[in-house]
Design a protein around this motif. Structure first.
Motif, PDB file in Angstrom:
ATOM      1  N   ALA A 264       0.825  -1.230  -0.163  1.00 11.47           N
ATOM      2  CA  ALA A 264       0.113   0.169   0.112  1.00 11.47           C
ATOM      3  C   ALA A 264       0.833   1.159  -0.019  1.00 11.47           C
ATOM      4  O   ALA A 264       0.720   2.289  -0.840  1.00 11.47           O
ATOM      5  N   ASP A 265       1.840   1.358   0.957  1.00  9.17           N
ATOM      6  CA  ASP A 265       2.697   2.469   0.927  1.00  9.17           C
ATOM      7  C   ASP A 265       3.694   2.500  -0.235  1.00  9.17           C
ATOM      8  O   ASP A 265       3.580   3.671  -1.003  1.00  9.17           O
ATOM      9  N   ARG A 266       3.900   1.586  -1.209  1.00  2.74           N
ATOM     10  CA  ARG A 266       4.539   1.589  -2.450  1.00  2.74           C
ATOM     11  C   ARG A 266       3.766   2.169  -3.569  1.00  2.74           C
ATOM     12  O   ARG A 266       4.007   3.090  -4.481  1.00  2.74           O
ATOM     13  N   GLN A 267       2.471   1.676  -3.468  1.00  2.51           N
ATOM     14  CA  GLN A 267       1.559   1.944  -4.604  1.00  2.51           C
ATOM     15  C   GLN A 267       1.071   3.358  -4.277  1.00  2.51           C
ATOM     16  O   GLN A 267       1.080   4.356  -5.405  1.00  2.51           O
ATOM     17  N   LYS A 268       1.035   4.152  -3.016  1.00  6.72           N
ATOM     18  CA  LYS A 268       0.613   5.486  -2.994  1.00  6.72           C
ATOM     19  C   LYS A 268       2.093   6.493  -3.322  1.00  6.72           C
ATOM     20  O   LYS A 268       1.764   7.388  -3.904  1.00  6.72           O
ATOM     21  N   ARG A 269       3.176   5.915  -2.881  1.00  6.51           N
ATOM     22  CA  ARG A 269       4.391   6.427  -3.466  1.00  6.51           C
ATOM     23  C   ARG A 269       4.661   6.732  -4.869  1.00  6.51           C
ATOM     24  O   ARG A 269       4.950   7.810  -5.481  1.00  6.51           O
ATOM     25  N   SER A 270       4.357   5.794  -5.635  1.00  2.62           N
ATOM     26  CA  SER A 270       4.287   5.475  -7.175  1.00  2.62           C
ATOM     27  C   SER A 270       3.407   6.558  -7.693  1.00  2.62           C
ATOM     28  O   SER A 270       3.341   7.057  -8.680  1.00  2.62           O
ATOM     29  N   PHE A 271       1.985   6.534  -7.052  1.00  3.43           N
ATOM     30  CA  PHE A 271       0.910   7.320  -7.373  1.00  3.43           C
ATOM     31  C   PHE A 271       1.460   8.943  -7.288  1.00  3.43           C
ATOM     32  O   PHE A 271       1.177   9.570  -8.317  1.00  3.43           O
ATOM     33  N   LYS A 272       1.957   9.210  -6.416  1.00  2.00           N
ATOM     34  CA  LYS A 272       2.161  10.446  -6.039  1.00  2.00           C
ATOM     35  C   LYS A 272       3.397  10.898  -6.828  1.00  2.00           C
ATOM     36  O   LYS A 272       3.769  12.241  -6.971  1.00  2.00           O
ATOM     37  N   ALA A 273       4.437  10.032  -7.117  1.00  4.31           N
ATOM     38  CA  ALA A 273       5.303  10.442  -7.896  1.00  4.31           C
ATOM     39  C   ALA A 273       4.986  10.626  -9.379  1.00  4.31           C
ATOM     40  O   ALA A 273       5.882  11.408 -10.128  1.00  4.31           O
ATOM     41  N   ASP A 274       3.749  10.299  -9.790  1.00  9.03           N
ATOM     42  CA  ASP A 274       3.482  10.638 -11.411  1.00  9.03           C
ATOM     43  C   ASP A 274       2.942  11.983 -11.138  1.00  9.03           C
ATOM     44  O   ASP A 274       2.050  12.321 -10.576  1.00  9.03           O
ATOM     45  N   ALA A 275       3.382  12.899 -11.945  1.00  8.78           N
ATOM     46  CA  ALA A 275       3.029  14.319 -12.217  1.00  8.78           C
ATOM     47  C   ALA A 275       1.662  14.622 -12.486  1.00  8.78           C
ATOM     48  O   ALA A 275       0.834  15.539 -11.935  1.00  8.78           O
ATOM     49  N   LYS A 276       0.875  13.634 -13.351  1.00  7.51           N
ATOM     50  CA  LYS A 276      -0.207  13.901 -13.741  1.00  7.51           C
ATOM     51  C   LYS A 276      -1.385  13.562 -12.562  1.00  7.51           C
ATOM     52  O   LYS A 276      -2.651  13.776 -12.815  1.00  7.51           O
ATOM     53  N   ASN A 277      -0.955  12.815 -11.473  1.00  5.75           N
ATOM     54  CA  ASN A 277      -1.779  12.651 -10.393  1.00  5.75           C
ATOM     55  C   ASN A 277      -1.626  13.581  -9.074  1.00  5.75           C
ATOM     56  O   ASN A 277      -1.845  13.545  -8.289  1.00  5.75           O
ATOM     57  N   LYS A 278      -0.834  14.871  -9.643  1.00  6.12           N
ATOM     58  CA  LYS A 278      -0.541  15.813  -8.419  1.00  6.12           C
ATOM     59  C   LYS A 278      -2.070  16.356  -8.129  1.00  6.12           C
ATOM     60  O   LYS A 278      -2.830  16.870  -9.075  1.00  6.12           O
ATOM     61  N   GLY A 279      -2.231  16.364  -6.779  1.00  7.27           N
ATOM     62  CA  GLY A 279      -3.438  17.022  -6.227  1.00  7.27           C
ATOM     63  C   GLY A 279      -4.787  16.112  -6.297  1.00  7.27           C
ATOM     64  O   GLY A 279      -5.851  16.621  -5.973  1.00  7.27           O
ATOM     65  N   ARG A 280      -4.471  14.846  -6.737  1.00  6.18           N
ATOM     66  CA  ARG A 280      -5.551  13.949  -6.804  1.00  6.18           C
ATOM     67  C   ARG A 280      -5.412  12.866  -5.615  1.00  6.18           C
ATOM     68  O   ARG A 280      -4.331  12.534  -5.139  1.00  6.18           O
ATOM     69  N   TYR A 281      -6.369  11.967  -5.589  1.00  7.14           N
ATOM     70  CA  TYR A 281      -6.639  10.957  -4.732  1.00  7.14           C
ATOM     71  C   TYR A 281      -6.498   9.745  -5.206  1.00  7.14           C
ATOM     72  O   TYR A 281      -6.925   9.317  -6.296  1.00  7.14           O
ATOM     73  N   ILE A 282      -5.840   8.863  -4.345  1.00  7.26           N
ATOM     74  CA  ILE A 282      -5.410   7.500  -5.092  1.00  7.26           C
ATOM     75  C   ILE A 282      -6.565   6.472  -4.968  1.00  7.26           C
ATOM     76  O   ILE A 282      -7.128   6.163  -3.670  1.00  7.26           O
ATOM     77  N   ASP A 283      -7.197   5.929  -5.808  1.00  7.56           N
ATOM     78  CA  ASP A 283      -8.425   4.818  -5.813  1.00  7.56           C
ATOM     79  C   ASP A 283      -7.709   3.501  -6.562  1.00  7.56           C
ATOM     80  O   ASP A 283      -8.797   3.089  -7.172  1.00  7.56           O
ATOM     81  N   SER A 284      -6.731   3.224  -6.725  1.00  2.00           N
ATOM     82  CA  SER A 284      -6.121   2.069  -7.497  1.00  2.00           C
ATOM     83  C   SER A 284      -5.557   1.129  -6.741  1.00  2.00           C
ATOM     84  O   SER A 284      -5.032   1.475  -5.493  1.00  2.00           O
ATOM     85  N   GLY A 285      -5.336  -0.058  -7.017  1.00  2.00           N
ATOM     86  CA  GLY A 285      -4.475  -1.097  -6.165  1.00  2.00           C
ATOM     87  C   GLY A 285      -5.262  -1.450  -4.928  1.00  2.00           C
ATOM     88  O   GLY A 285      -6.539  -1.490  -4.930  1.00  2.00           O
ATOM     89  N   LEU A 286      -4.569  -1.449  -3.867  1.00  2.00           N
ATOM     90  CA  LEU A 286      -5.233  -1.993  -2.801  1.00  2.00           C
ATOM     91  C   LEU A 286      -5.932  -0.712  -2.307  1.00  2.00           C
ATOM     92  O   LEU A 286      -7.026  -0.875  -1.390  1.00  2.00           O
ATOM     93  N   TRP A 287      -5.793   0.568  -2.732  1.00  2.00           N
ATOM     94  CA  TRP A 287      -6.712   1.399  -2.438  1.00  2.00           C
ATOM     95  C   TRP A 287      -7.885   1.565  -3.026  1.00  2.00           C
ATOM     96  O   TRP A 287      -8.983   2.479  -2.569  1.00  2.00           O
ATOM     97  N   SER A 288      -8.278   0.692  -3.849  1.00  2.00           N
ATOM     98  CA  SER A 288      -9.729   0.379  -4.594  1.00  2.00           C
ATOM     99  C   SER A 288     -10.524  -0.508  -3.732  1.00  2.00           C
ATOM    100  O   SER A 288     -11.783  -0.358  -3.668  1.00  2.00           O
ATOM    101  N   ILE A 289     -10.027  -1.059  -2.768  1.00  2.00           N
ATOM    102  CA  ILE A 289     -10.879  -1.985  -1.723  1.00  2.00           C
ATOM    103  C   ILE A 289     -10.701  -1.502  -0.402  1.00  2.00           C
ATOM    104  O   ILE A 289     -11.549  -1.963   0.521  1.00  2.00           O
ATOM    105  N   SER A 290     -10.004  -0.416   0.015  1.00  2.00           N
ATOM    106  CA  SER A 290      -9.904   0.260   1.205  1.00  2.00           C
ATOM    107  C   SER A 290      -9.288   1.580   1.181  1.00  2.00           C
ATOM    108  O   SER A 290      -8.416   1.753   0.275  1.00  2.00           O
ATOM    109  N   ARG A 291      -9.984   2.531   1.741  1.00  2.00           N
ATOM    110  CA  ARG A 291      -9.368   3.886   1.809  1.00  2.00           C
ATOM    111  C   ARG A 291      -8.102   4.022   2.683  1.00  2.00           C
ATOM    112  O   ARG A 291      -7.295   5.185   2.287  1.00  2.00           O
TER     113      ARG A 291
END
Length: 373
Positions: A264-291
């Motif tokens: 979960a921590d790695r997925q969120k780090r990779s999500f935030k490292a992508d410039a196009k996801n700046k200012g967005r919330y993560i809803d993929s991977g494990l974050w799609s089945i738990s907030r």
């Protein structure tokens, strides 16, 4: 003269019988002159002599029987005087054997549980005190997570070393499992806070040493209570029972929670490292089945460690049981009621609460446990 009173009475009785028998035989045997004059005197004399011989034989047998029994009784009595060398050697050998047996059956001396908990408290709050002093002087929160994860590792290793945990599989596995978790989480949090430039949780707090000190104190309590299963395992390492099925179950649950939190921590780090996801919330991977799948993983791994602790120390009493059970309960309380989920949910509502997509994500995705709203 050597016979006692019962022996003298027996000898007197035998003597009287001997006298009576002798007088009877004297009256029965005729003189030579009489035997010559009476017919058949020789045959009669032989018969009387035979009877006299049988009487003497019976008398001798009775005497031997009485004296023999008296001798046996006398020999059975303990002999007065100093013990012989053989008796002393046997007694010494028996004493040595008994002492060795008692020493072998005595349980190993166990380090005081209170002493180990006290030592863990000194290590834990010592780290928090030093971290608070430095952070207050510099007015920074960048050392908060570093001291927290470092305290977890230090408490685990110090109690393992002081509680005779060397060579005990349960204590060794539990200690280094916590160390691995602390190193991984500490590295992730320290890297994140330095990359982000700070932690918004401490905005307006780090400037006030007293209020900031409360946060450090709470972290110290969190570390001590959370690691209590490992502390108790290490404190009782010398007298614990063998490895059980509950140990395997506990370590499997710990590994599952560790894996979930790491992914979960790695997925969120990779999500935030992508410039196009700046200012967005993560809803993929494990974050799609738990907030908050990372928090779910943390609660899970400490639940597994609690089971390992119960397998090792539950036999010692209710105090050890409560100490093991409090660990995951403390983590769950802090995450769900105090510093984890409430703060993040509030921040997310402020940022994306007006978006329909976020509202849908929030309605359809469980807050903590996957697939359970």
């Amino acid at each position: 003269l050597l016979l006692s009173n019962p022996g003298r009475r027996a000898a007197a009785a035998i003597g009287r019988r001997f006298v009576v028998a002798s007088s009877r035989s004297a009256s029965r045997f005729p003189s030579r002159h009489q035997s010559r004059r009476q017919p058949g005197a020789l045959a009669s004399r032989k018969r009387e002599h035979h009877h006299h011989h049988q009487s003497l034989t019976s008398t001798r047998r009775l005497w031997c029987s009485v004296v023999g029994r008296r001798s046996v009784r006398t020999s059975a009595l303990p002999v007065a005087g100093p013990p012989t060398t053989t008796t002393t050697a046997i007694t010494t050998t028996t004493t040595t054997t008994t002492t060795t047996t008692l020493q072998a059956t005595q349980p190993a001396v166990m380090v005081s549980v209170a002493w180990v908990i006290g030592a863990a408290s000194v290590v834990d709050f010592g780290i928090q005190l030093v971290g608070w002093a430095i952070s207050s002087a510099l007015k920074t929160e960048k050392y908060y997570d570093l001291c927290g994860s470092g305290a977890f590792a230090a408490v685990a290793v110090s109690t393992w070393a002081s509680g005779e945990g060397f060579g005990v599989p349960r204590a060794t596995w539990a200690t280094w499992a916590v160390v691995a978790w602390a190193v991984r989480l500490g590295a992730f949090l320290v890297t994140r806070v330095h990359k982000d430039g700070g932690d918004t949780r401490f905005d307006g707090i780090k400037e006030d040493p007293k209020t900031f000190g409360i946060y450090w104190f709470v972290q110290g309590v969190w570390v001590l209570v959370t690691t209590m299963p490992v502390i108790l395992i290490n404190a009782n390492a010398a007298t614990q029972g063998p490895w059980r099925a509950l140990d395997w179950i506990g370590f499997v649950i710990f590994a599952a929670g560790f894996t979930i939190e790491t992914i979960a921590d790695r997925q969120k780090r990779s999500f935030k490292a992508d410039a196009k996801n700046k200012g967005r919330y993560i809803d993929s991977g494990l974050w799609s089945i738990s907030r908050h799948p990372n928090y779910f993983g943390e609660i899970t791994l400490w639940t597994g460690m609690s089971l390992v602790g119960l397998s090792g120390v539950a036999k010692y009493g209710p105090g050890e049981i409560i100490g093991c059970v409090l660990s995951p309960l403390m983590v769950a309380f802090l995450i769900t009621q105090l510093s984890g989920i409430p703060l993040l949910e509030k921040s997310a509502d402020e940022r994306w609460g007006k978006e329909e997509a976020y509202q849908k994500y929030k309605r359809e995705t469980p807050v903590l446990v996957p697939f359970f709203k």
